[in-house]
Design a protein around this motif. Structure first.
Motif, PDB file in Angstrom:
ATOM      1  N   THR A  50       0.853  -1.181   0.000  1.00 15.78           N
ATOM      2  CA  THR A  50       0.000   0.000   0.000  1.00 15.78           C
ATOM      3  C   THR A  50       0.891   1.234   0.000  1.00 15.78           C
ATOM      4  OG1 THR A  50      -1.744  -1.142   1.217  1.00 15.78           O
ATOM      5  CG2 THR A  50      -1.821   1.256   1.193  1.00 15.78           C
ATOM      6  N   TYR A  51       0.829   1.994  -1.090  1.00 16.49           N
ATOM      7  CA  TYR A  51       1.606   3.226  -1.211  1.00 16.49           C
ATOM      8  C   TYR A  51       0.765   4.407  -0.724  1.00 16.49           C
ATOM      9  CZ  TYR A  51       5.073   0.925  -4.227  1.00 16.49           C
ATOM     10  OH  TYR A  51       6.058   0.110  -4.730  1.00 16.49           O
ATOM     11  N   THR A  52       1.283   5.131   0.260  1.00 14.55           N
ATOM     12  CA  THR A  52       0.650   6.366   0.694  1.00 14.55           C
ATOM     13  C   THR A  52       1.243   7.511  -0.123  1.00 14.55           C
ATOM     14  OG1 THR A  52       0.443   5.487   2.937  1.00 14.55           O
ATOM     15  CG2 THR A  52       0.163   7.862   2.663  1.00 14.55           C
ATOM     16  N   LEU A  53       0.369   8.280  -0.771  1.00 13.72           N
ATOM     17  CA  LEU A  53       0.806   9.332  -1.686  1.00 13.72           C
ATOM     18  C   LEU A  53       0.242  10.674  -1.237  1.00 13.72           C
ATOM     19  CD1 LEU A  53      -0.112   7.303  -4.906  1.00 13.72           C
ATOM     20  CD2 LEU A  53       2.138   7.399  -3.799  1.00 13.72           C
ATOM     21  N   LYS A  54       0.988  11.731  -1.462  1.00 10.23           N
ATOM     22  CA  LYS A  54       0.514  13.048  -1.015  1.00 10.23           C
ATOM     23  C   LYS A  54      -0.077  13.877  -2.145  1.00 10.23           C
ATOM     24  CE  LYS A  54       4.868  15.630  -1.474  1.00 10.23           C
ATOM     25  NZ  LYS A  54       5.879  16.444  -0.747  1.00 10.23           N
ATOM     26  N   ASP A  55       0.280  13.560  -3.397  1.00 13.48           N
ATOM     27  CA  ASP A  55      -0.230  14.379  -4.488  1.00 13.48           C
ATOM     28  C   ASP A  55      -0.194  13.602  -5.803  1.00 13.48           C
ATOM     29  OD1 ASP A  55       2.484  14.456  -5.388  1.00 13.48           O
ATOM     30  OD2 ASP A  55       2.856  16.287  -4.239  1.00 13.48           O
ATOM     31  N   ALA A  56      -0.709  14.238  -6.860  1.00 12.90           N
ATOM     32  CA  ALA A  56      -0.810  13.600  -8.171  1.00 12.90           C
ATOM     33  C   ALA A  56       0.564  13.298  -8.759  1.00 12.90           C
ATOM     34  CB  ALA A  56      -1.608  14.491  -9.123  1.00 12.90           C
ATOM     35  N   ASN A  57       1.570  14.114  -8.424  1.00 15.73           N
ATOM     36  CA  ASN A  57       2.908  13.880  -8.942  1.00 15.73           C
ATOM     37  C   ASN A  57       3.474  12.566  -8.414  1.00 15.73           C
ATOM     38  OD1 ASN A  57       5.389  14.785 -10.368  1.00 15.73           O
ATOM     39  ND2 ASN A  57       6.234  14.838  -8.296  1.00 15.73           N
ATOM     40  N   GLN A  58       3.284  12.315  -7.119  1.00 19.86           N
ATOM     41  CA  GLN A  58       3.742  11.046  -6.563  1.00 19.86           C
ATOM     42  C   GLN A  58       2.993   9.874  -7.175  1.00 19.86           C
ATOM     43  OE1 GLN A  58       3.554  11.223  -2.258  1.00 19.86           O
ATOM     44  NE2 GLN A  58       5.676  11.926  -2.132  1.00 19.86           N
ATOM     45  N   GLN A  59       1.693  10.033  -7.355  1.00 20.64           N
ATOM     46  CA  GLN A  59       0.920   8.948  -7.965  1.00 20.64           C
ATOM     47  C   GLN A  59       1.423   8.652  -9.368  1.00 20.64           C
ATOM     48  OE1 GLN A  59      -3.327   9.114  -7.549  1.00 20.64           O
ATOM     49  NE2 GLN A  59      -3.686   7.652  -9.190  1.00 20.64           N
ATOM     50  N   SER A  60       1.736   9.693 -10.115  1.00 18.55           N
ATOM     51  CA  SER A  60       2.254   9.510 -11.472  1.00 18.55           C
ATOM     52  C   SER A  60       3.588   8.772 -11.458  1.00 18.55           C
ATOM     53  CB  SER A  60       2.415  10.870 -12.151  1.00 18.55           C
ATOM     54  OG  SER A  60       2.956  10.723 -13.446  1.00 18.55           O
ATOM     55  N   LEU A  61       4.476   9.127 -10.513  1.00 18.26           N
ATOM     56  CA  LEU A  61       5.778   8.467 -10.419  1.00 18.26           C
ATOM     57  C   LEU A  61       5.634   6.977 -10.127  1.00 18.26           C
ATOM     58  CD1 LEU A  61       7.924  11.086  -8.467  1.00 18.26           C
ATOM     59  CD2 LEU A  61       8.419  10.185 -10.743  1.00 18.26           C
ATOM     60  N   VAL A  62       4.770   6.647  -9.160  1.00 18.67           N
ATOM     61  CA  VAL A  62       4.603   5.242  -8.780  1.00 18.67           C
ATOM     62  C   VAL A  62       3.909   4.461  -9.897  1.00 18.67           C
ATOM     63  CG1 VAL A  62       3.618   3.648  -7.098  1.00 18.67           C
ATOM     64  CG2 VAL A  62       4.563   5.821  -6.327  1.00 18.67           C
ATOM     65  N   GLU A  63       2.892   5.059 -10.501  1.00 15.78           N
ATOM     66  CA  GLU A  63       2.201   4.361 -11.593  1.00 15.78           C
ATOM     67  C   GLU A  63       3.125   4.151 -12.786  1.00 15.78           C
ATOM     68  OE1 GLU A  63      -1.765   4.396 -12.545  1.00 15.78           O
ATOM     69  OE2 GLU A  63      -2.374   5.895 -11.050  1.00 15.78           O
ATOM     70  N   ASP A  64       3.920   5.153 -13.132  1.00 13.40           N
ATOM     71  CA  ASP A  64       4.874   4.996 -14.240  1.00 13.40           C
ATOM     72  C   ASP A  64       5.884   3.899 -13.938  1.00 13.40           C
ATOM     73  OD1 ASP A  64       3.678   6.975 -15.717  1.00 13.40           O
ATOM     74  OD2 ASP A  64       5.197   8.503 -15.316  1.00 13.40           O
ATOM     75  N   SER A  72       6.892  -5.445 -16.181  1.00 17.50           N
ATOM     76  CA  SER A  72       7.588  -6.201 -17.236  1.00 17.50           C
ATOM     77  C   SER A  72       8.808  -6.928 -16.680  1.00 17.50           C
ATOM     78  CB  SER A  72       8.001  -5.266 -18.384  1.00 17.50           C
ATOM     79  OG  SER A  72       8.838  -4.229 -17.903  1.00 17.50           O
ATOM     80  N   ALA A  73       9.524  -6.282 -15.742  1.00 22.55           N
ATOM     81  CA  ALA A  73      10.698  -6.927 -15.150  1.00 22.55           C
ATOM     82  C   ALA A  73      10.288  -8.121 -14.299  1.00 22.55           C
ATOM     83  CB  ALA A  73      11.478  -5.913 -14.311  1.00 22.55           C
ATOM     84  N   LEU A 264     -11.704  -0.777  -4.695  1.00 17.93           N
ATOM     85  CA  LEU A 264     -10.610  -0.463  -5.611  1.00 17.93           C
ATOM     86  C   LEU A 264     -11.053  -0.571  -7.061  1.00 17.93           C
ATOM     87  CD1 LEU A 264      -7.901  -2.675  -3.847  1.00 17.93           C
ATOM     88  CD2 LEU A 264      -8.194  -0.199  -3.574  1.00 17.93           C
ATOM     89  N   GLN A 265     -10.277   0.091  -7.912  1.00 19.28           N
ATOM     90  CA  GLN A 265     -10.430  -0.076  -9.353  1.00 19.28           C
ATOM     91  C   GLN A 265      -9.051  -0.362  -9.945  1.00 19.28           C
ATOM     92  OE1 GLN A 265     -12.058   3.606 -10.760  1.00 19.28           O
ATOM     93  NE2 GLN A 265     -10.428   4.864  -9.889  1.00 19.28           N
ATOM     94  N   PRO A 266      -8.967  -1.260 -10.920  1.00 18.92           N
ATOM     95  CA  PRO A 266      -7.655  -1.581 -11.492  1.00 18.92           C
ATOM     96  C   PRO A 266      -7.149  -0.450 -12.382  1.00 18.92           C
ATOM     97  CG  PRO A 266      -9.380  -2.719 -12.691  1.00 18.92           C
ATOM     98  CD  PRO A 266     -10.049  -2.027 -11.538  1.00 18.92           C
ATOM     99  N   THR A 267      -5.847  -0.246 -12.388  1.00 17.09           N
ATOM    100  CA  THR A 267      -5.262   0.681 -13.338  1.00 17.09           C
ATOM    101  C   THR A 267      -5.333   0.085 -14.733  1.00 17.09           C
ATOM    102  OG1 THR A 267      -3.053  -0.276 -13.039  1.00 17.09           O
ATOM    103  CG2 THR A 267      -3.672   1.556 -11.592  1.00 17.09           C
ATOM    104  N   GLY A 268      -5.111   0.898 -15.746  1.00 12.00           N
ATOM    105  CA  GLY A 268      -5.219   0.407 -17.116  1.00 12.00           C
ATOM    106  C   GLY A 268      -4.185  -0.650 -17.472  1.00 12.00           C
ATOM    107  N   TYR A 269      -3.083  -0.725 -16.748  1.00 10.66           N
ATOM    108  CA  TYR A 269      -2.015  -1.668 -17.035  1.00 10.66           C
ATOM    109  C   TYR A 269      -1.997  -2.843 -16.059  1.00 10.66           C
ATOM    110  CZ  TYR A 269      -0.128   1.286 -13.392  1.00 10.66           C
ATOM    111  OH  TYR A 269       0.008   2.003 -12.230  1.00 10.66           O
ATOM    112  N   SER A 270      -2.911  -2.854 -15.072  1.00  7.02           N
ATOM    113  CA  SER A 270      -2.949  -3.941 -14.091  1.00  7.02           C
ATOM    114  C   SER A 270      -3.208  -5.267 -14.799  1.00  7.02           C
ATOM    115  CB  SER A 270      -4.060  -3.676 -13.070  1.00  7.02           C
ATOM    116  OG  SER A 270      -4.188  -4.769 -12.181  1.00  7.02           O
ATOM    117  N   GLN A 271      -2.530  -6.320 -14.326  1.00  4.64           N
ATOM    118  CA  GLN A 271      -2.719  -7.644 -14.912  1.00  4.64           C
ATOM    119  C   GLN A 271      -3.794  -8.449 -14.182  1.00  4.64           C
ATOM    120  OE1 GLN A 271       1.427  -8.991 -14.794  1.00  4.64           O
ATOM    121  NE2 GLN A 271       1.662  -8.413 -16.930  1.00  4.64           N
TER     122      GLN A 271
END
Length: 272
Positions: A50-64, A72-73, A264-271
Motif C-alpha cells: 500500500t503506497y501512501t501518496l501526497k499528491d498527483a505527482n507522486q501517484q504519477s511516479l509510482v504508476e509509471d 515487465s521486469a 478499488l479499481q484496477p489501473t489500465g495496465y494492471s494484470q
C-alpha cells in the motif's frame, strides 16, 4: 562355558546393533527430508503493498514505475499477474495498492537482488528508484506478506471487463481465532459459497508478516456497486451460510475483532 557365554553375548550385540542400525536407517530419510525440503509450490505467497501518496505527482511516479518498469521486469522473472489498483472513491489523494504473487518464499527473498541486475528495469524505473529525499516518489510503503489458503492456493483472475474490487481484512483477537476463521473458509465451505454465488474471489491469504496481525485478507470482484450490494445480500440469505454461521465456534463475535473494507479499481495496465 566362558567361550559359550562370549558367543551368546556376541550374537546378542550383533542383533542389538542390527536393530539400532535399521531404526537409524528408517529415521535418516525423514530427517533428511525435513531439513532439505524443497520450496513449496502448492500455494502462492502474496506481497500486498500500500503506497501512501501526497499528491498527483507522486501517484504519477509510482504508476509509471509499475507500468513501464516493474511489471515487465517481474514478468520476465516468472512473476505473473501483478495487480495494481487505486481507490474507487478516495477521500483525498488515492492510495495505490499493488498485489505481487510469488511461487515461493525464496522468490520473495531474492526478487530485489534479481531486479537490480536488470539494466532495463533500472533505466525505465530511474525516476522512481532515484527520487531524491526532498521530492520522494511516495510517502510510505506498508507491505504485508500473505500465505494463500489451502482451498484457494493460487490467484483466480476475473473477467477483463470493467470491474470494481473489494479488498477485505478480518482482524482477530488472537491467533486461535485466526486459525478457526481460516478453517471456516477452507473446511466449512465458506470459499465455496463465495464462488457459487458469483463473488469471483481473486485470492485469500493469511497475513504472516505485516500490520494489524493476526488477520486474513481476501479480494472479491463485481461489475459495479449494485452487483456488490446484491451479492452480499444473497450471501447473508444463503442457506449454506446460515448453517455455518450459527455454529457456536464460528460466531463472528469470537473470531473477528474488526473488518476493514476498501473498494478499488484496477489501473489500465494492471494484470488483474
Amino acid at each position: 562355558m566362558f567361550v559359550k557365554l562370549t558367543s551368546i553375548m556376541k550374537r546378542r550385540f550383533f542383533v542389538k546393533t542390527t536393530i539400532l542400525s535399521s531404526a537409524a536407517s528408517a529415521l535418516l530419510p525423514r530427517i533428511g527430508f525435513t531439513q532439505l525440503k524443497p520450496k513449496n509450490k502448492t500455494f502462492l505467497y502474496y506481497e500486498l503493498r500500500t503506497y501512501t501518496l501526497k499528491d498527483a505527482n507522486q501517484q504519477s511516479l509510482v504508476e509509471d514505475y509499475f507500468e513501464k518498469a516493474a511489471i515487465s521486469a517481474l514478468n520476465k522473472l516468472g512473476i505473473k499477474n501483478v495487480g495494481v489498483f487505486t481507490e474507487l472513491k478516495p477521500s483525498g489523494q488515492s492510495m495505490l495498492i499493488a498485489l505481487i504473487p510469488y511461487q515461493s518464499l525464496q522468490d520473495f527473498e531474492t526478487i530485489n537482488n534479481r531486479l537490480e541486475q536488470d539494466k532495463r528495469y533500472i533505466t525505465e524505473g530511474a525516476a522512481y528508484l532515484n527520487a531524491p529525499a526532498t521530492e520522494p516518489a511516495y510517502e510510505r510503503i506498508n507491505s504485508s506478506l500473505l500465505k494463500a489458503f489451502k482451498n484457494m492456493p493460487g490467484l483466480e483472475l476475473p473477467p477483463k471487463n470493467k470491474r470494481i474490487f473489494e479488498l477485505r481484512r478480518y482482524e482477530h483477537a488472537n491467533e486461535a481465532a485466526g486459525t478457526k476463521k481460516r478453517e471456516m473458509f477452507n473446511d466449512a465451505g465458506e470459499i465455496n459459497i463465495f464462488k457459487r454465488l458469483g463473488f469471483k474471489p481473486v485470492f485469500f491469504g493469511e497475513t504472516i508478516i505485516g500490520e494489524a496481525r493476526p488477520n486474513l485478507i481476501y479480494m472479491v470482484t463485481f461489475d459495479d456497486m449494485a452487483e456488490h450490494d446484491q451479492h452480499w445480500k444473497s450471501f447473508g440469505a444463503d442457506p449454506e451460510w446460515k448453517k455455518i454461521s450459527v455454529i457456536p465456534e464460528y460466531a463472528n463475535s469470537k473470531l473477528i475483532s474488526n473488518i476493514t473494507s476498501t473498494f478499488l479499481q484496477p489501473t489500465g495496465y494492471s494484470q488483474i
